[in-house]
Design a protein around this motif. Structure first.
Motif, PDB file in Angstrom:
ATOM      1  N   VAL A 117       0.855  -1.188   0.000  1.00  0.00           N
ATOM      2  CA  VAL A 117       0.000   0.000   0.000  1.00  0.00           C
ATOM      3  C   VAL A 117       0.890   1.237   0.000  1.00  0.00           C
ATOM      4  O   VAL A 117       1.640   1.475   0.947  1.00  0.00           O
ATOM      5  CB  VAL A 117      -0.930  -0.001   1.226  1.00  0.00           C
ATOM      6  CG1 VAL A 117      -1.817   1.246   1.209  1.00  0.00           C
ATOM      7  CG2 VAL A 117      -1.775  -1.272   1.254  1.00  0.00           C
ATOM      8  N   LEU A 118       0.786   2.035  -1.040  1.00  0.00           N
ATOM      9  CA  LEU A 118       1.617   3.230  -1.175  1.00  0.00           C
ATOM     10  C   LEU A 118       0.893   4.496  -0.755  1.00  0.00           C
ATOM     11  O   LEU A 118       1.528   5.484  -0.400  1.00  0.00           O
ATOM     12  CB  LEU A 118       2.115   3.353  -2.619  1.00  0.00           C
ATOM     13  CG  LEU A 118       2.907   2.155  -3.135  1.00  0.00           C
ATOM     14  CD1 LEU A 118       3.171   2.287  -4.631  1.00  0.00           C
ATOM     15  CD2 LEU A 118       4.208   2.005  -2.369  1.00  0.00           C
ATOM     16  N   GLY A 119      -0.421   4.486  -0.799  1.00  0.00           N
ATOM     17  CA  GLY A 119      -1.206   5.652  -0.404  1.00  0.00           C
ATOM     18  C   GLY A 119      -2.651   5.281  -0.222  1.00  0.00           C
ATOM     19  O   GLY A 119      -3.171   4.385  -0.896  1.00  0.00           O
ATOM     20  N   THR A 120      -3.337   5.967   0.715  1.00  0.00           N
ATOM     21  CA  THR A 120      -4.696   5.563   1.094  1.00  0.00           C
ATOM     22  C   THR A 120      -5.678   6.727   1.189  1.00  0.00           C
ATOM     23  O   THR A 120      -6.806   6.547   1.629  1.00  0.00           O
ATOM     24  CB  THR A 120      -4.666   4.850   2.457  1.00  0.00           C
ATOM     25  OG1 THR A 120      -4.060   5.727   3.421  1.00  0.00           O
ATOM     26  CG2 THR A 120      -3.878   3.552   2.391  1.00  0.00           C
ATOM     27  N   ALA A 121      -5.260   7.930   0.814  1.00  0.00           N
ATOM     28  CA  ALA A 121      -6.158   9.082   0.892  1.00  0.00           C
ATOM     29  C   ALA A 121      -7.098   9.110  -0.306  1.00  0.00           C
ATOM     30  O   ALA A 121      -6.917   8.372  -1.275  1.00  0.00           O
ATOM     31  CB  ALA A 121      -5.347  10.377   0.954  1.00  0.00           C
ATOM     32  N   SER A 122      -8.075   9.986  -0.243  1.00  0.00           N
ATOM     33  CA  SER A 122      -8.958  10.176  -1.391  1.00  0.00           C
ATOM     34  C   SER A 122      -8.574  11.484  -2.080  1.00  0.00           C
ATOM     35  O   SER A 122      -7.424  11.676  -2.461  1.00  0.00           O
ATOM     36  CB  SER A 122     -10.421  10.120  -0.970  1.00  0.00           C
ATOM     37  OG  SER A 122     -10.714  11.042   0.062  1.00  0.00           O
ATOM     38  N   GLN A 123      -9.516  12.401  -2.213  1.00  0.00           N
ATOM     39  CA  GLN A 123      -9.250  13.590  -3.022  1.00  0.00           C
ATOM     40  C   GLN A 123      -8.074  14.413  -2.521  1.00  0.00           C
ATOM     41  O   GLN A 123      -7.270  14.913  -3.308  1.00  0.00           O
ATOM     42  CB  GLN A 123     -10.504  14.468  -3.086  1.00  0.00           C
ATOM     43  CG  GLN A 123     -10.377  15.663  -4.011  1.00  0.00           C
ATOM     44  CD  GLN A 123     -11.668  16.453  -4.090  1.00  0.00           C
ATOM     45  OE1 GLN A 123     -12.380  16.610  -3.106  1.00  0.00           O
ATOM     46  NE2 GLN A 123     -11.976  16.938  -5.270  1.00  0.00           N
ATOM     47  N   ALA A 124      -7.957  14.555  -1.205  1.00  0.00           N
ATOM     48  CA  ALA A 124      -6.874  15.357  -0.628  1.00  0.00           C
ATOM     49  C   ALA A 124      -6.002  14.501   0.268  1.00  0.00           C
ATOM     50  O   ALA A 124      -6.517  13.782   1.128  1.00  0.00           O
ATOM     51  CB  ALA A 124      -7.448  16.532   0.163  1.00  0.00           C
ATOM     52  N   PRO A 125      -4.689  14.561   0.124  1.00  0.00           N
ATOM     53  CA  PRO A 125      -3.814  13.827   1.039  1.00  0.00           C
ATOM     54  C   PRO A 125      -3.832  14.470   2.413  1.00  0.00           C
ATOM     55  O   PRO A 125      -4.270  15.609   2.579  1.00  0.00           O
ATOM     56  CB  PRO A 125      -2.435  13.973   0.383  1.00  0.00           C
ATOM     57  CG  PRO A 125      -2.510  15.233  -0.392  1.00  0.00           C
ATOM     58  CD  PRO A 125      -3.938  15.339  -0.879  1.00  0.00           C
ATOM     59  N   THR A 126      -3.362  13.728   3.397  1.00  0.00           N
ATOM     60  CA  THR A 126      -3.279  14.243   4.763  1.00  0.00           C
ATOM     61  C   THR A 126      -1.845  14.091   5.251  1.00  0.00           C
ATOM     62  O   THR A 126      -0.968  13.623   4.518  1.00  0.00           O
ATOM     63  CB  THR A 126      -4.228  13.482   5.705  1.00  0.00           C
ATOM     64  OG1 THR A 126      -3.716  12.152   5.916  1.00  0.00           O
ATOM     65  CG2 THR A 126      -5.639  13.387   5.115  1.00  0.00           C
ATOM     66  N   ARG A 127      -1.602  14.441   6.494  1.00  0.00           N
ATOM     67  CA  ARG A 127      -0.254  14.297   7.045  1.00  0.00           C
ATOM     68  C   ARG A 127       0.171  12.837   7.144  1.00  0.00           C
ATOM     69  O   ARG A 127       1.368  12.528   7.172  1.00  0.00           O
ATOM     70  CB  ARG A 127      -0.183  14.946   8.434  1.00  0.00           C
ATOM     71  CG  ARG A 127      -0.299  16.472   8.411  1.00  0.00           C
ATOM     72  CD  ARG A 127      -0.221  17.042   9.823  1.00  0.00           C
ATOM     73  NE  ARG A 127      -0.348  18.497   9.820  1.00  0.00           N
ATOM     74  CZ  ARG A 127       0.661  19.348   9.672  1.00  0.00           C
ATOM     75  NH1 ARG A 127       1.888  18.872   9.520  1.00  0.00           N
ATOM     76  NH2 ARG A 127       0.463  20.651   9.692  1.00  0.00           N
ATOM     77  N   THR A 128      -0.796  11.932   7.211  1.00  0.00           N
ATOM     78  CA  THR A 128      -0.465  10.512   7.376  1.00  0.00           C
ATOM     79  C   THR A 128      -0.872   9.647   6.193  1.00  0.00           C
ATOM     80  O   THR A 128      -0.550   8.464   6.166  1.00  0.00           O
ATOM     81  CB  THR A 128      -1.149   9.948   8.637  1.00  0.00           C
ATOM     82  OG1 THR A 128      -2.570  10.128   8.531  1.00  0.00           O
ATOM     83  CG2 THR A 128      -0.632  10.659   9.886  1.00  0.00           C
TER      84      THR A 128
ATOM     85  N   ASN B  98      -3.562   7.950  -3.510  1.00  0.00           N
ATOM     86  CA  ASN B  98      -3.614   6.526  -3.852  1.00  0.00           C
ATOM     87  C   ASN B  98      -2.311   5.994  -4.433  1.00  0.00           C
ATOM     88  O   ASN B  98      -1.523   6.727  -5.025  1.00  0.00           O
ATOM     89  CB  ASN B  98      -4.702   6.289  -4.900  1.00  0.00           C
ATOM     90  CG  ASN B  98      -6.084   6.349  -4.319  1.00  0.00           C
ATOM     91  OD1 ASN B  98      -6.522   5.412  -3.661  1.00  0.00           O
ATOM     92  ND2 ASN B  98      -6.769   7.442  -4.546  1.00  0.00           N
ATOM     93  N   GLY B  99      -2.160   4.685  -4.338  1.00  0.00           N
ATOM     94  CA  GLY B  99      -1.071   3.950  -4.946  1.00  0.00           C
ATOM     95  C   GLY B  99      -1.014   2.566  -4.340  1.00  0.00           C
ATOM     96  O   GLY B  99      -1.001   2.417  -3.109  1.00  0.00           O
ATOM     97  N   TYR B 100      -1.016   1.534  -5.186  1.00  0.00           N
ATOM     98  CA  TYR B 100      -1.048   0.151  -4.701  1.00  0.00           C
ATOM     99  C   TYR B 100      -0.248  -0.709  -5.660  1.00  0.00           C
ATOM    100  O   TYR B 100      -0.528  -0.745  -6.865  1.00  0.00           O
ATOM    101  CB  TYR B 100      -2.488  -0.376  -4.626  1.00  0.00           C
ATOM    102  CG  TYR B 100      -3.435   0.577  -3.951  1.00  0.00           C
ATOM    103  CD1 TYR B 100      -3.689   0.511  -2.589  1.00  0.00           C
ATOM    104  CD2 TYR B 100      -4.062   1.595  -4.688  1.00  0.00           C
ATOM    105  CE1 TYR B 100      -4.535   1.418  -1.971  1.00  0.00           C
ATOM    106  CE2 TYR B 100      -4.908   2.506  -4.073  1.00  0.00           C
ATOM    107  CZ  TYR B 100      -5.143   2.415  -2.719  1.00  0.00           C
ATOM    108  OH  TYR B 100      -5.979   3.323  -2.114  1.00  0.00           O
TER     109      TYR B 100
END
Length: 306
Positions: free
Chosen positions: A8-19, A23-25
């Motif tokens: 799992v490379l990224g899990t946010a939706s429209q806006a990224p957060t600090r954590t 997306n990216g898988y």
């Protein structure tokens, strides 16, 4: 390291957060590496995860919203920078061809990678190789979107004790597998059925027939859960799913491992997604976090719909 795992490379939706990054898988599937929906920052997340550009064999985009594709320029240029020797196949909705071309050539660079484009515009198989069949199904979102399903063909598992009793060892095992019979011994006598594994990837959609077709009997389902069920009307309006809806799909379709992801920045407590999903799904549940690794479950009998 598992030969088959989700990175799992990224899990946010429209806006990224600090954590949570966009997306990216990356799905490691034996010698194949399928990179799904690389959003902005994916190249750097790959570095953090220890994933080289050479691990990527396919890039699969569900649709052309930025949080699902703005990482394409960096990844594509890295393929050339590292002079990745093998071809990388790119799959995306045909309606997004202009966007993909702009992403691919977003800046000037020396193109050394072998990137082969495969736009699709209908349901069906878009690729077939030693990893299995890669299928797409149309989803329901404000822009054209497709989900992906990787299906490994059924095979047979060799039984060492049966092979020993039959006196078949070494290279003769492969010969038996290729011919189906050797010295009067049939393949069925020294092996057992081995069901092929299924991986499904569903992003940015309302509930629709395509969601269920993709999830059917999947060993692993990676699916968006942008909203909690209290906001289901908002989810429907924007073409998304809630955690409860995603989990209900998994339960109905006999999914073995459910991975929830693509979370709206409005929610700050990941445990709420798990609690909501647990109300309707009893299988293996993962609420995805950035840089998490999730092994594809061992081969076995896929669960029956509940």
């Amino acid at each position: 390291m598992s030969a088959r795992e989700l990175v799992v490379l990224g899990t946010a939706s429209q806006a990224p957060t600090r954590t949570r990054n966009h997306n990216g898988y990356l799905l490691r599937w034996d010698r194949a590496g399928l990179l799904f929906d690389p959003g902005e920052g994916t190249q750097r997340q790959m570095l953090f995860a220890g994933i080289a550009a050479s691990a990527v064999t396919r890039i699969c985009l569900t649709h052309m919203h930025g949080d699902h594709c703005l990482g394409v320029p960096g990844v594509v240029q890295r393929l050339s920078l590292d002079e990745v020797p093998h071809p990388v196949h790119a799959h995306f909705p045909a309606s997004g061809q202009e966007h993909f071309t702009r992403l691919r050539y977003a800046t000037s660079y020396r193109e050394r990678g072998d990137l082969r484009e495969h736009p699709h515009d209908r349901d069906g198989v878009v690729a077939r190789d030693e990893a299995g069949s890669l299928e797409v199904r149309r989803l329901e979102h404000p822009v054209e979107a497709f989900g992906y399903r990787l299906v490994e063909p059924d095979g047979r598992r060799m039984l060492p004790e049966a092979l020993a009793r039959a006196g078949i060892t070494g290279p003769r095992v492969r010969e038996l597998q290729a011919r189906g019979e050797l010295d009067g011994v049939r393949l069925e006598e020294v092996s057992a059925p081995r069901p092929g594994q299924v991986f499904a990837f569903v992003m940015d959609t309302r509930l629709c027939d395509g969601v269920y077709a993709l999830a059917d009997r999947a060993d692993m389902l990676v699916i968006e859960a942008t909203f909690l069920d209290g906001d289901r009307d908002l989810a429907h309006a924007y073409g998304h799913l809630t955690a409860r809806q995603a989990a209900a799909v998994a339960a109905e379709c006999g999914v073995r491992t459910l991975v929830l992801t693509h979370f709206s920045q409005r929610y700050t407590e990941p445990g709420r997604f798990a609690a909501e999903a647990r109300e309707v799904f009893g299988g293996e549940l993962v609420v995805a976090e950035d840089l998490m690794r999730v092994p594809v479950p061992p081969r076995g009998v896929v669960g029956q719909p509940t």
